[in-house]
Design a protein around this motif. Sequence first.
Motif, PDB file in Angstrom:
ATOM      1  N   GLU A 142      -5.645  31.989  33.484  1.00  0.00           N
ATOM      2  CA  GLU A 142      -5.084  31.457  34.722  1.00  0.00           C
ATOM      3  C   GLU A 142      -3.575  31.269  34.579  1.00  0.00           C
ATOM      4  O   GLU A 142      -3.092  30.981  33.488  1.00  0.00           O
ATOM      5  CB  GLU A 142      -5.744  30.121  35.064  1.00  0.00           C
ATOM      6  CG  GLU A 142      -7.232  30.261  35.317  1.00  0.00           C
ATOM      7  CD  GLU A 142      -7.954  28.950  35.509  1.00  0.00           C
ATOM      8  OE1 GLU A 142      -8.990  28.966  36.182  1.00  0.00           O
ATOM      9  OE2 GLU A 142      -7.499  27.910  34.985  1.00  0.00           O
ATOM     10  N   ARG A 143      -2.866  31.449  35.703  1.00  0.00           N
ATOM     11  CA  ARG A 143      -1.409  31.274  35.721  1.00  0.00           C
ATOM     12  C   ARG A 143      -1.061  30.161  36.701  1.00  0.00           C
ATOM     13  O   ARG A 143      -1.532  30.140  37.840  1.00  0.00           O
ATOM     14  CB  ARG A 143      -0.732  32.575  36.150  1.00  0.00           C
ATOM     15  CG  ARG A 143       0.793  32.468  36.210  1.00  0.00           C
ATOM     16  CD  ARG A 143       1.468  33.787  36.521  1.00  0.00           C
ATOM     17  NE  ARG A 143       0.920  34.385  37.724  1.00  0.00           N
ATOM     18  CZ  ARG A 143       0.683  35.699  37.872  1.00  0.00           C
ATOM     19  NH1 ARG A 143       0.933  36.544  36.897  1.00  0.00           N
ATOM     20  NH2 ARG A 143       0.201  36.162  39.009  1.00  0.00           N
ATOM     21  N   LEU A 144      -0.218  29.233  36.248  1.00  0.00           N
ATOM     22  CA  LEU A 144       0.276  28.164  37.110  1.00  0.00           C
ATOM     23  C   LEU A 144       1.246  28.767  38.119  1.00  0.00           C
ATOM     24  O   LEU A 144       2.230  29.388  37.739  1.00  0.00           O
ATOM     25  CB  LEU A 144       0.964  27.084  36.272  1.00  0.00           C
ATOM     26  CG  LEU A 144       1.509  25.877  37.031  1.00  0.00           C
ATOM     27  CD1 LEU A 144       0.391  25.112  37.720  1.00  0.00           C
ATOM     28  CD2 LEU A 144       2.260  24.948  36.073  1.00  0.00           C
ATOM     29  N   GLU A 145       0.939  28.576  39.406  1.00  0.00           N
ATOM     30  CA  GLU A 145       1.740  29.187  40.466  1.00  0.00           C
ATOM     31  C   GLU A 145       2.629  28.189  41.194  1.00  0.00           C
ATOM     32  O   GLU A 145       3.712  28.542  41.652  1.00  0.00           O
ATOM     33  CB  GLU A 145       0.826  29.877  41.488  1.00  0.00           C
ATOM     34  CG  GLU A 145      -0.080  30.952  40.902  1.00  0.00           C
ATOM     35  CD  GLU A 145       0.645  32.215  40.477  1.00  0.00           C
ATOM     36  OE1 GLU A 145       1.877  32.332  40.652  1.00  0.00           O
ATOM     37  OE2 GLU A 145      -0.046  33.111  39.955  1.00  0.00           O
ATOM     38  N   ILE A 146       2.152  26.946  41.338  1.00  0.00           N
ATOM     39  CA  ILE A 146       2.944  25.940  42.051  1.00  0.00           C
ATOM     40  C   ILE A 146       2.613  24.557  41.498  1.00  0.00           C
ATOM     41  O   ILE A 146       1.483  24.267  41.146  1.00  0.00           O
ATOM     42  CB  ILE A 146       2.702  25.986  43.585  1.00  0.00           C
ATOM     43  CG1 ILE A 146       3.653  25.043  44.307  1.00  0.00           C
ATOM     44  CG2 ILE A 146       1.256  25.714  43.924  1.00  0.00           C
ATOM     45  CD1 ILE A 146       3.678  25.228  45.814  1.00  0.00           C
ATOM     46  N   SER A 147       3.646  23.753  41.387  1.00  0.00           N
ATOM     47  CA  SER A 147       3.513  22.360  40.958  1.00  0.00           C
ATOM     48  C   SER A 147       4.676  21.615  41.609  1.00  0.00           C
ATOM     49  O   SER A 147       5.807  21.755  41.182  1.00  0.00           O
ATOM     50  CB  SER A 147       3.601  22.287  39.428  1.00  0.00           C
ATOM     51  OG  SER A 147       3.584  20.958  38.992  1.00  0.00           O
ATOM     52  N   ARG A 148       4.357  20.843  42.670  1.00  0.00           N
ATOM     53  CA  ARG A 148       5.441  20.289  43.472  1.00  0.00           C
ATOM     54  C   ARG A 148       5.262  18.800  43.746  1.00  0.00           C
ATOM     55  O   ARG A 148       4.269  18.386  44.334  1.00  0.00           O
ATOM     56  CB  ARG A 148       5.516  21.042  44.807  1.00  0.00           C
ATOM     57  CG  ARG A 148       6.697  20.605  45.648  1.00  0.00           C
ATOM     58  CD  ARG A 148       6.620  21.118  47.048  1.00  0.00           C
ATOM     59  NE  ARG A 148       5.590  20.358  47.764  1.00  0.00           N
ATOM     60  CZ  ARG A 148       5.029  20.762  48.884  1.00  0.00           C
ATOM     61  NH1 ARG A 148       5.344  21.913  49.410  1.00  0.00           N
ATOM     62  NH2 ARG A 148       4.121  20.011  49.473  1.00  0.00           N
ATOM     63  N   ASP A 149       6.245  18.027  43.360  1.00  0.00           N
ATOM     64  CA  ASP A 149       6.443  16.645  43.811  1.00  0.00           C
ATOM     65  C   ASP A 149       5.187  15.774  43.810  1.00  0.00           C
ATOM     66  O   ASP A 149       4.988  14.982  44.717  1.00  0.00           O
ATOM     67  CB  ASP A 149       7.032  16.641  45.231  1.00  0.00           C
ATOM     68  CG  ASP A 149       8.387  17.314  45.307  1.00  0.00           C
ATOM     69  OD1 ASP A 149       9.091  17.314  44.285  1.00  0.00           O
ATOM     70  OD2 ASP A 149       8.730  17.839  46.369  1.00  0.00           O
ATOM     71  N   SER A 150       4.338  15.929  42.815  1.00  0.00           N
ATOM     72  CA  SER A 150       3.117  15.113  42.691  1.00  0.00           C
ATOM     73  C   SER A 150       2.181  15.228  43.890  1.00  0.00           C
ATOM     74  O   SER A 150       1.372  14.350  44.125  1.00  0.00           O
ATOM     75  CB  SER A 150       3.463  13.640  42.445  1.00  0.00           C
ATOM     76  OG  SER A 150       4.126  13.483  41.226  1.00  0.00           O
TER      77      SER A 150
END
Length: 139
Positions: free
Chosen positions: A62-70
């Motif tokens: 799996e690839r991390l695509e988005i991680s935004r502002d909690s």
Amino acid sequence: MAYTVLVQREVDLPRKFVFDALNDFCGIKKLLPDMIDSVECSGSGIGMLRNITLQGGGKVVERLEISRDSDLFGYSIIENDALPLTDYFAFVDLKTISETKTEVTYQSNFKATGDNNEEMTGMITQLYNSIIDGIVATG
């Protein structure tokens, strides 16, 4: 866009706690200890990869695509010999209900290979509920 799987639950945990558990991309084994044999990660942040070996065999990358502002977290499956699906993308949207309650919306799109869309939808729904249960158990 309609999602193939949608799980929406309210949990008795602060949004930041839920997000941090999801965003610990290499920590998925803590949430699914009965399903995952091992996890190896490479890279960091957006684009990092986690190589998951499942109990009983089978691998998923799996690839991390988005991680935004909690509040928003998403990933895709880029390699897979364990699940009969392709073109998988999932994301989790978190909304604060109160200081100690969070609404978790876990959803995904994928194409089931073969004639097993209903079976895969049920399996992925259970997976998301298990991940959320794992987060609650660590809280």
